[in-house]
Design an enzyme around this catalytic site. Sequence first.
Site, PDB file in Angstrom:
ATOM      1  N   SER A  75     -18.789  -0.972  39.293  1.00 45.89           N
ATOM      2  CA  SER A  75     -18.309  -1.971  38.348  1.00 45.89           C
ATOM      3  C   SER A  75     -19.501  -2.559  37.644  1.00 45.89           C
ATOM      4  O   SER A  75     -20.643  -2.427  38.072  1.00 45.89           O
ATOM      5  CB  SER A  75     -17.548  -3.037  39.119  1.00 45.89           C
ATOM      6  OG  SER A  75     -17.659  -4.260  38.461  1.00 45.89           O
ATOM      7  N   TYR A 129     -17.564  -9.513  45.539  1.00 49.81           N
ATOM      8  CA  TYR A 129     -17.274  -8.296  44.784  1.00 49.81           C
ATOM      9  C   TYR A 129     -18.578  -7.602  44.388  1.00 49.81           C
ATOM     10  O   TYR A 129     -18.776  -6.407  44.640  1.00 49.81           O
ATOM     11  CB  TYR A 129     -16.475  -8.671  43.534  1.00 49.81           C
ATOM     12  CG  TYR A 129     -15.993  -7.508  42.701  1.00 49.81           C
ATOM     13  CD1 TYR A 129     -15.120  -6.565  43.231  1.00 49.81           C
ATOM     14  CD2 TYR A 129     -16.397  -7.369  41.377  1.00 49.81           C
ATOM     15  CE1 TYR A 129     -14.669  -5.507  42.460  1.00 49.81           C
ATOM     16  CE2 TYR A 129     -15.951  -6.308  40.601  1.00 49.81           C
ATOM     17  CZ  TYR A 129     -15.090  -5.381  41.146  1.00 49.81           C
ATOM     18  OH  TYR A 129     -14.638  -4.337  40.388  1.00 49.81           O
TER      19      TYR A 129
END
Length: 683
Positions: A568, A581
């Site tokens: 990501s 995350y």
Amino acid sequence: MESRYKDADAAKAIEKYAAGETLGLRTYTARLLGSVPDLVVHGGGNTSAKGTVHDRLGRELDVLYIKGSGWDLGTIEPAGHPAVRLGPLRDLRKLEKLSDEEMVAELRSALLDASAPTPSVETLLHAFLPAKFVDHTHADAVLALADQPDGEKLCRQVYGNGLVWVPYVMPGFMLAPRVADAFEAAGKDAWVIVLQQHGVFTFGENAKESYERMIRAVTMAERAIADKRRTVMTRGAVVVQGIESRILPRIRGVLARANSDALERGPILHARATDAVHEFLSRSHAEDLVAIGPSTPDHVLRTKPEALFIRDPDYSNLEGLGRRVEAAVQDYGVKYDAYFEEMCKTKGVEKKKLDSLPRVILLPGFGMVTMGKTLADAKVVADVYEHSMAVMSDADDIGTYRPVSRADLFDVEYWSLEQAKIKPQPPMPLGGAVALVTGAASGIGRATAAMYAQLGAHVVMVDRDDSGLESARKPLDPKRVTSYRADMTIEGEVRAAVAHACRTFGGLDILVSNAGDAPQGRLDTSEGAEALRASLEVNLLSHNHAARAACEIMIAQGRGGSLIFNVSKASFNPGKNFGPYAVAKTALLALTRQYAIDLGQYGIRSNAVNADRIRTKLFAGGVVEQRARARGVSVDEYFRDNLLSREVTAEDVAQAFAHLAQARATTGCVITVDGGNAAAFPR
Ligand code: ZN
């Protein structure tokens, strides 16, 4: 075998097909025949009817409605029996010979509709017989009698004066006058025509008569076999189970190597282990039967002249077994090439050799493994070979199995009209690849699975969301896409999903490790620390479970492989309060690179896609509204806030996954799909 003809259904069929009584009934009984695999499988057999039509000038014409190539009896429609002018075709009987190309030209020019499919290669045979309806099948039971050295005698015992016996002649022009001559020489009691080592024809003045004669012919053959059956010596089948996911990838690798397939591509395998298959393989001389050849020449294009039989396989040593199969496949190829050379020489013909790979590999105790360019092809081979097995068993039980000779079989295998039946598919970018996509129920995973299938891959869609998975899979081609429910954080479930790919398609070439979650929190809080722990499970360790399980298969195949992870933007450009995350995804990027470094020696590539701001369920629950608000923009503006000012879609990301699956010289690489974000440029 029981007749399934019902007058009420026949009447309904005439109404339903709205193509007149003759063609309606022709369609009805053709379908009755085509729906019974013991009679015909996969496009085998053909049927016809004779009638009259009026041409544009109102003149009456005698026509033959004959099965067109490309139609399957089980699903045939009225358009599957195009009409041809009967008169000109019957005139061809006067000819001494007619080449294949000339015959096809005659058949096509006799069509009333120039755009109709080419009439069956058996058209003239149907045309030369006088009866209104003619049915042809390769019924297993009749073949068990007709595939015998004394086939004529056996058939005579069963059918008496009803029999018209036709010694073997290759299908095509020469067969038609022979059958007509034999029919005319037979007495008025004749009702069944048996073609030695090929199949059976029946005929009648109406659809029911012809169809019911076929059923009667098969039933009488079945009874004769039951009466003549001797005790069968079997060695007692010891059945091994649960090794599909370990044995099939090895066999797939062997076949891909033998065929010089590109890395990360190979045949699709189908394993079948029914009781009938086990029973056949445990026969004391199954190996000899297999070497004799298929039960009817029509099967040769699907199954090759013989299957590859592996004697006494040792399932306790699968690596050793893999090497044995490899040597056996090589021997098979050498033998096949020699057979090809010899046939060309003795027949004085020049042909282009087909590939030398077996289509059927028989492993006693395990079952039958068939191969094809697609799963559908591999299943067709298995269906066809199951019927050859049934005929071999019955023929062997009542006498001596003797189907058509190798020399005659060669003519059919290398017959241009027969080869035309199997049209080569255009190559596809991901054809021959098996891919497993995680997080496939929605968003990027769903779009990637759909794109892969469109590009020709066979795909296993994995997700823990059962109902989402089902609705994501539904619109995709069921012949090449399957789904499997698994929670990627549970290693056992991940392994089961990978095993499912091997059981269904024979192996695995591409892993799209995409499933993830986007937890937030500050790492110095206890909630943040807890979220980090959970995130590491989902966003890092689950990917390692998948990669490990996939690499095990890829190494067993020995044909390289492709791991593609969804990292990501957070791996390059972390955001505030997004530690759980970002930390896990950054570690996933490190994992991607580590696999590239460690597994490169096996030809396994490891790459990542870095996508940002895609409308997926990661942004559900108000997350996106909150982020947009924080930046003082609307939700739509938030999604377009990039250098290109365009919203990035799940399909854009799927493109990157598709590219990496084809980028054969690329490993350890990240592709960014975010519309452009200078702060997140990979460094
Ligand atoms: Zn046939």
